[in-house]
Structures are given as structure tokens and as C-alpha cells.
Design a protein around this motif. Structure first.
Motif, short mmCIF file in Angstrom:
data_model
loop_
_atom_site.label_atom_id
_atom_site.label_comp_id
_atom_site.label_asym_id
_atom_site.label_seq_id
_atom_site.Cartn_x
_atom_site.Cartn_y
_atom_site.Cartn_z
N GLY A 1 4.97 -67.31 9.01
CA GLY A 1 6.12 -66.88 9.52
C GLY A 1 6.63 -65.24 9.25
O GLY A 1 7.83 -65.15 9.18
N GLU A 2 5.67 -64.51 8.44
CA GLU A 2 5.99 -63.33 7.94
C GLU A 2 6.08 -62.22 9.00
O GLU A 2 5.52 -62.43 10.21
N THR A 3 6.94 -61.10 8.71
CA THR A 3 6.88 -60.04 9.61
C THR A 3 5.78 -59.21 9.68
O THR A 3 5.61 -58.32 8.70
N ALA A 4 4.76 -59.39 10.69
CA ALA A 4 3.34 -58.59 10.28
C ALA A 4 2.91 -58.58 11.76
O ALA A 4 3.28 -59.15 12.73
N ALA A 5 2.12 -57.54 11.79
CA ALA A 5 1.33 -57.20 12.96
C ALA A 5 0.18 -56.47 12.58
O ALA A 5 -0.14 -55.81 11.89
N ARG A 6 -0.86 -57.00 13.61
CA ARG A 6 -2.29 -56.32 13.55
C ARG A 6 -2.27 -54.67 14.18
O ARG A 6 -1.88 -54.63 15.31
N GLY A 7 -2.92 -53.98 13.39
CA GLY A 7 -3.10 -52.66 13.88
C GLY A 7 -4.57 -52.24 13.91
O GLY A 7 -5.33 -53.39 13.61
N ASP A 8 -5.16 -51.12 14.49
CA ASP A 8 -6.34 -50.76 14.30
C ASP A 8 -6.87 -50.71 12.97
O ASP A 8 -6.96 -49.52 12.10
N GLY A 9 -7.55 -51.85 12.27
CA GLY A 9 -7.85 -51.73 11.00
C GLY A 9 -7.10 -51.87 9.79
O GLY A 9 -7.22 -51.48 8.65
N VAL A 10 -5.79 -52.54 10.36
CA VAL A 10 -4.64 -52.25 9.23
C VAL A 10 -3.85 -53.61 9.60
O VAL A 10 -3.63 -54.19 10.84
N LEU A 11 -3.11 -54.16 8.59
CA LEU A 11 -1.93 -55.08 8.91
C LEU A 11 -0.64 -54.08 8.42
O LEU A 11 -0.65 -53.73 7.37
N TYR A 12 0.14 -54.27 9.44
CA TYR A 12 1.45 -53.79 9.21
C TYR A 12 2.43 -55.01 8.77
O TYR A 12 2.23 -56.13 9.54
N TRP A 13 3.44 -54.75 7.60
CA TRP A 13 4.01 -55.86 7.36
C TRP A 13 5.24 -55.19 6.64
O TRP A 13 5.45 -54.20 6.27
N GLN A 14 6.38 -56.09 6.95
CA GLN A 14 7.57 -55.84 6.10
C GLN A 14 8.16 -56.97 5.53
O GLN A 14 7.92 -58.25 5.98
N VAL A 15 8.91 -57.03 4.30
CA VAL A 15 9.23 -58.18 3.51
C VAL A 15 10.31 -57.52 2.67
O VAL A 15 10.45 -56.35 2.13
N ALA A 16 11.22 -58.52 2.35
CA ALA A 16 12.42 -58.41 1.49
C ALA A 16 11.91 -57.67 0.11
O ALA A 16 10.80 -58.38 -0.41
N ARG A 17 12.72 -57.09 -0.38
CA ARG A 17 12.03 -56.33 -1.72
C ARG A 17 11.84 -57.36 -2.60
O ARG A 17 10.96 -57.22 -3.78
N SER A 18 12.77 -58.33 -3.03
CA SER A 18 12.76 -59.20 -3.89
C SER A 18 11.62 -60.41 -3.70
O SER A 18 11.13 -61.03 -4.52
N ALA A 19 10.99 -60.15 -2.17
CA ALA A 19 9.99 -61.29 -2.10
C ALA A 19 8.61 -60.73 -1.93
O ALA A 19 7.76 -61.65 -1.75
N THR A 20 8.43 -59.63 -2.22
CA THR A 20 6.93 -59.01 -2.10
C THR A 20 5.79 -59.87 -2.66
O THR A 20 4.87 -60.22 -2.08
N LEU A 21 5.78 -60.18 -4.09
CA LEU A 21 4.79 -60.68 -4.85
C LEU A 21 4.72 -62.26 -4.23
O LEU A 21 3.82 -62.90 -4.52
N ASN A 22 5.98 -62.77 -3.94
CA ASN A 22 5.98 -64.23 -3.56
C ASN A 22 5.69 -64.67 -2.19
O ASN A 22 5.57 -65.66 -1.62
N SER A 23 5.51 -63.49 -1.13
CA SER A 23 5.32 -63.45 0.13
C SER A 23 3.81 -64.14 0.16
O SER A 23 3.07 -63.85 -0.78
N ALA A 24 3.46 -64.51 1.28
CA ALA A 24 2.11 -65.22 1.60
C ALA A 24 1.08 -63.91 1.27
O ALA A 24 -0.07 -63.99 0.89
N ILE A 25 1.43 -62.60 2.14
CA ILE A 25 0.42 -61.56 2.04
C ILE A 25 0.44 -61.13 0.42
O ILE A 25 -0.83 -60.89 0.06
N GLY A 26 1.60 -61.04 -0.06
CA GLY A 26 1.60 -60.55 -1.46
C GLY A 26 0.77 -61.39 -2.34
O GLY A 26 -0.03 -60.90 -3.06
N LYS A 27 0.88 -62.56 -2.08
CA LYS A 27 0.04 -63.51 -3.20
C LYS A 27 -1.47 -63.37 -2.70
O LYS A 27 -2.21 -63.64 -3.68
N THR A 28 -1.79 -63.16 -1.75
CA THR A 28 -3.33 -63.26 -1.06
C THR A 28 -3.80 -61.97 -1.66
O THR A 28 -5.02 -61.78 -2.14
N MET A 29 -2.94 -60.87 -1.58
CA MET A 29 -3.67 -59.51 -1.97
C MET A 29 -4.50 -59.62 -3.44
O MET A 29 -5.21 -58.61 -3.50
N GLY A 30 -3.96 -60.08 -4.05
CA GLY A 30 -4.74 -60.15 -5.47
C GLY A 30 -5.65 -60.89 -6.08
O GLY A 30 -6.30 -61.06 -6.79
#
Length: 171
Positions: A121-150
Motif C-alpha cells: 500500500g505504498e505510494t509508488a508507480a511504475r515508469g519506463d524502467g523506473v519505480l517512482y515512489w514517495q514516503v514519509a521521511r521517517s519511514a524510508t528505511l522501514n518501508s517495504a521498498i526501502g527494506k528491499t533495496m538493501g
């Protein structure tokens, strides 16, 4: 000759510390011209007659040889980066939020990230070869996307930049 933006993954944020002047010198020695670094987070502008794939391969090889780390680079013509930035689908500047673009060179990984964001349920959208996303500053590393990137699976084919950084790259 094409102007490229080369985005180095994990530089000056995760234990890999590089001086951008040294990176610029290495890229120049690798045959790129008009090399300029932007900020200290692994953003390099350069000119090359080669394809984006060839720029990526040469940049990774030069970084690995000269700095001895497992370098990952994603390279895009600068006009493509401008188009990606221009198509950010959410409000660009939301108080107390980060607006991000994750560049993804593997279509299957991009689809996984889109599905992950949707499921969370995160604010995200697919672009051409990219994932656009937006997250609260305090939640970046705890977001599903943030946790996955590492995770190791994503290191060779993704890198994330916030919109403020892209604006500086494009300036």
C-alpha cells in the motif's frame, strides 16, 4: 557523442567511500570526456559515443579496478533522465516526505518492486524502467521498498535518487 548520467550504487552511504575528484579522474582515464561529478553521492555526468550498456560496463570495470570494490553503475542518456524526472507522477515536493526514483535495469525486478509496493500500500508507480515512489521521511528505511533495496538481489540492477538530486544532475 551522447551526454550521460552515470549513477553509482551505494557510494558514500554504505561503507564505500570515494572522493568524487578521484572518480572523475578514473572516468576520464577510462576514455570518457567532459566528466563532472554532482554531489558526493555517486552521480557522474560524462560524454561518450558508446551505448548506455557500454558506458555502464566500462564505468563498472574502471571503478572495480581502481577502487577495489564491487561497483554497480546504471547509465542513461541525460535526455532520458530529464524525461523520467518530468514524468514523476506524484506531487514533487510534499512536506516531511521524500520523493524518489529507483532506476531499474532488469524488467523482472521492476515488476517485483511494483508488486511489492502495491501489496504494501505504498505510494509508488511504475515508469519506463523506473519505480517512482514517495514516503514519509521517517519511514524510508522501514518501508517495504526501502527494506528491499538493501538486499543483494537488487544491488546490481537498481539505484535510487531523490528528485532534488535529479534536479541537480539535470541543472
Amino acid at each position: 557523442m551522447t551526454r550521460y548520467a552515470a549513477f553509482l550504487r551505494g557510494v558514500n552511504v554504505g561503507g564505500v567511500t570515494l572522493k568524487m575528484a578521484e572518480v572523475a579522474a578514473v572516468f576520464t582515464a577510462a576514455g570518457f570526456t567532459a566528466v563532472k561529478t554532482v554531489l558526493a553521492s555517486g552521480n557522474v555526468l560524462l560524454d561518450s559515443p558508446s551505448s548506455a550498456a557500454a558506458v555502464r560496463a566500462a564505468a563498472e570495470a574502471a571503478l572495480r579496478e581502481n577502487f577495489g570494490y564491487d561497483a554497480w553503475v546504471l547509465a542513461y542518456p541525460l535526455d532520458v533522465v530529464a524525461d523520467i524526472s518530468a514524468h514523476y507522477p506524484f506531487e514533487r515536493a510534499v512536506p516531511e516526505h521524500h520523493s524518489y526514483v529507483t532506476f531499474v535495469s532488469d524488467a523482472d525486478v521492476l515488476q517485483e518492486l511494483v508488486a511489492l509496493a502495491d501489496a504494501a500500500g505504498e505510494t509508488a508507480a511504475r515508469g519506463d524502467g523506473v519505480l517512482y515512489w514517495q514516503v514519509a521521511r521517517s519511514a524510508t528505511l522501514n518501508s517495504a521498498i526501502g527494506k528491499t533495496m538493501g538486499k543483494k538481489r537488487y544491488k546490481s540492477c537498481t539505484t535510487t535518487r531523490n528528485l532534488r538530486t535529479l534536479d541537480k544532475v539535470l541543472a
